[in-house]
Design a protein around this motif. Structure first.
Motif, PDB file in Angstrom:
ATOM      1  N   PHE A  88      57.229  90.276  17.135  1.00 31.30           N
ATOM      2  CA  PHE A  88      55.954  89.679  17.516  1.00 31.30           C
ATOM      3  C   PHE A  88      56.190  88.459  18.391  1.00 31.30           C
ATOM      4  CE2 PHE A  88      52.854  91.886  14.898  1.00 31.30           C
ATOM      5  CZ  PHE A  88      53.621  92.412  13.872  1.00 31.30           C
ATOM      6  N   CYS A  89      55.451  88.414  19.462  1.00 35.70           N
ATOM      7  CA  CYS A  89      55.373  87.236  20.319  1.00 35.70           C
ATOM      8  C   CYS A  89      54.214  86.389  19.790  1.00 35.70           C
ATOM      9  CB  CYS A  89      55.106  87.740  21.737  1.00 35.70           C
ATOM     10  SG  CYS A  89      54.737  86.503  22.965  1.00 35.70           S
ATOM     11  N   ALA A  90      54.328  85.060  19.870  1.00 34.48           N
ATOM     12  CA  ALA A  90      53.242  84.200  19.404  1.00 34.48           C
ATOM     13  C   ALA A  90      53.213  82.914  20.217  1.00 34.48           C
ATOM     14  CB  ALA A  90      53.404  83.874  17.914  1.00 34.48           C
ATOM     15  N   GLU A  91      52.043  82.300  20.280  1.00 32.66           N
ATOM     16  CA  GLU A  91      51.921  81.018  20.968  1.00 32.66           C
ATOM     17  C   GLU A  91      51.149  80.037  20.089  1.00 32.66           C
ATOM     18  OE1 GLU A  91      49.432  80.951  24.428  1.00 32.66           O
ATOM     19  OE2 GLU A  91      47.800  82.019  23.439  1.00 32.66           O
ATOM     20  N   SER A  92      51.391  78.754  20.318  1.00 32.76           N
ATOM     21  CA  SER A  92      50.613  77.696  19.670  1.00 32.76           C
ATOM     22  C   SER A  92      49.460  77.355  20.603  1.00 32.76           C
ATOM     23  CB  SER A  92      51.455  76.436  19.481  1.00 32.76           C
ATOM     24  OG  SER A  92      52.596  76.677  18.727  1.00 32.76           O
ATOM     25  N   PRO A  93      48.221  77.691  20.241  1.00 31.11           N
ATOM     26  CA  PRO A  93      47.108  77.396  21.139  1.00 31.11           C
ATOM     27  C   PRO A  93      46.836  75.905  21.227  1.00 31.11           C
ATOM     28  CG  PRO A  93      46.280  78.231  19.058  1.00 31.11           C
ATOM     29  CD  PRO A  93      47.769  78.341  19.001  1.00 31.11           C
ATOM     30  N   TRP A  94      46.102  75.519  22.224  1.00 27.00           N
ATOM     31  CA  TRP A  94      45.756  74.111  22.453  1.00 27.00           C
ATOM     32  C   TRP A  94      45.078  73.533  21.214  1.00 27.00           C
ATOM     33  CZ3 TRP A  94      41.312  71.174  22.512  1.00 27.00           C
ATOM     34  CH2 TRP A  94      41.451  69.901  23.089  1.00 27.00           C
ATOM     35  N   GLY A  95      45.506  72.352  20.801  1.00 27.23           N
ATOM     36  CA  GLY A  95      44.883  71.681  19.665  1.00 27.23           C
ATOM     37  C   GLY A  95      45.336  72.162  18.304  1.00 27.23           C
ATOM     38  N   SER A  96      46.432  72.922  18.255  1.00 26.34           N
ATOM     39  CA  SER A  96      46.852  73.514  16.978  1.00 26.34           C
ATOM     40  C   SER A  96      47.891  72.692  16.233  1.00 26.34           C
ATOM     41  CB  SER A  96      47.406  74.916  17.223  1.00 26.34           C
ATOM     42  OG  SER A  96      48.594  74.843  17.982  1.00 26.34           O
ATOM     43  N   SER A  97      48.233  71.497  16.722  1.00 28.90           N
ATOM     44  CA  SER A  97      49.339  70.771  16.099  1.00 28.90           C
ATOM     45  C   SER A  97      49.012  70.350  14.661  1.00 28.90           C
ATOM     46  CB  SER A  97      49.729  69.547  16.921  1.00 28.90           C
ATOM     47  OG  SER A  97      48.611  68.697  17.077  1.00 28.90           O
ATOM     48  N   ASN A  98      47.746  70.081  14.358  1.00 31.35           N
ATOM     49  CA  ASN A  98      47.397  69.702  12.986  1.00 31.35           C
ATOM     50  C   ASN A  98      47.262  70.898  12.061  1.00 31.35           C
ATOM     51  OD1 ASN A  98      47.378  66.975  13.309  1.00 31.35           O
ATOM     52  ND2 ASN A  98      45.195  66.855  13.781  1.00 31.35           N
ATOM     53  N   THR A  99      46.782  72.005  12.588  1.00 29.88           N
ATOM     54  CA  THR A  99      46.500  73.157  11.726  1.00 29.88           C
ATOM     55  C   THR A  99      47.657  74.142  11.644  1.00 29.88           C
ATOM     56  OG1 THR A  99      45.567  74.462  13.527  1.00 29.88           O
ATOM     57  CG2 THR A  99      44.060  73.003  12.328  1.00 29.88           C
ATOM     58  N   GLY A 100      48.568  74.085  12.592  1.00 28.88           N
ATOM     59  CA  GLY A 100      49.677  75.036  12.588  1.00 28.88           C
ATOM     60  C   GLY A 100      49.298  76.437  13.012  1.00 28.88           C
ATOM     61  N   LYS A 101      48.130  76.593  13.592  1.00 27.28           N
ATOM     62  CA  LYS A 101      47.636  77.926  13.945  1.00 27.28           C
ATOM     63  C   LYS A 101      48.492  78.545  15.054  1.00 27.28           C
ATOM     64  CE  LYS A 101      43.365  80.155  15.484  1.00 27.28           C
ATOM     65  NZ  LYS A 101      42.034  79.922  16.077  1.00 27.28           N
ATOM     66  N   LEU A 102      48.734  79.857  14.944  1.00 30.08           N
ATOM     67  CA  LEU A 102      49.432  80.626  15.969  1.00 30.08           C
ATOM     68  C   LEU A 102      48.564  81.817  16.375  1.00 30.08           C
ATOM     69  CD1 LEU A 102      53.062  80.811  14.486  1.00 30.08           C
ATOM     70  CD2 LEU A 102      52.235  79.296  16.284  1.00 30.08           C
TER      71      LEU A 102
END
Lengths: 114, 115
Positions: A88-102
């Protein structure tokens, strides 16, 4: 919105190189990732690359990043049967540093034939 | 070693039943996530939580709810299970890091079948 695209299947012979490709849409992604899922298991981080790098090498793995084209690839040298898995390829979307969302792609099933 | 455990590996339920999927992590991570994995669709985020009692909808929250009463535990609830919720459910957790990569740690998954 953010999107990550991968082809679904790749088949290679043992000993050959495998190249798995990924495209993404969020140009503000700071990190891009490759995860591996072996049969019957959860995902495990394989490697990641910071967005200001073009290339990262780790033993048999080479990650190439083309930011202009928003294209990421994972090359596995000397592919072994134990490399058979879903990648799986994944990216950290903009503004995700607090939530850890990928944001994950669909996953590429790598089949390694002996 | 970070460990994320899920309450069941396999689960079979009937249409209309209320289903609870439990996830526990032992590394004091702030962030926790629930995904479903379907062939050809990859991982789709259902809900996530970045703190106790906090929750946010992901891409496909319809038909699901979540609960995070304790930091280590994140529960996924199917209020009234339907056959289109038959899937592999994956839980993950990650620490809150300022500026670092968002590595998520995954559990082994629960394969849910709704009959």
């Amino acid at each position: 919105g953010e999107d990550v695209e991968q082809s679904l299947f790749l088949s290679v012979r043992e000993g050959d190189s495998s190249v798995i490709n990924c495209t993404y849409t969020d140009s503000s992604s700071t990190y891009l990732y490759w995860y591996k899922q072996e049969p019957g298991a959860g995902l495990q981080l394989l490697t990641y690359i910071f967005s200001n790098m073009d290339m990262k090498q780790d033993q048999r793995l080479t990650v190439l990043l083309n930011k202009k084209d928003k294209h990421l690839s994972l090359r596995i040298a000397d592919t072994q049967t134990g490399d058979s898995a879903i990648y799986f390829c994944a990216e950290s979307p903009w503004g995700s540093s607090n939530t850890g969302k990928l944001i994950f792609g669909q996953g590429t099933t790598l089949q390694v034939k002996p | 070693d970070v460990k994320v455990t899920q309450s069941s590996r396999y689960l079979v339920k009937r249409t209309g039943e209320k289903v609870f999927l439990e996830c526990v992590q032992d590394m004091d991570h702030e962030n926790m996530f629930w995904y479903r994995q379907d062939p050809g669709l990859g991982l789709r985020l259902i809900y996530f939580s970045y703190d106790v009692k906090m929750k946010e909808k992901g891409d496909i929250p319809e038909g699901y709810s979540v609960s995070r009463e304790k930091k280590e535990r994140f529960s996924l609830i199917l209020e009234s299970a339907s056959t289109n919720q038959t899937s592999m459910y994956l839980c993950a957790s990650s620490p809150r890091l300022a500026g670092g990569p968002n590595e998520q740690f995954f559990g082994p998954g629960t394969r849910l079948t709704v009959l």
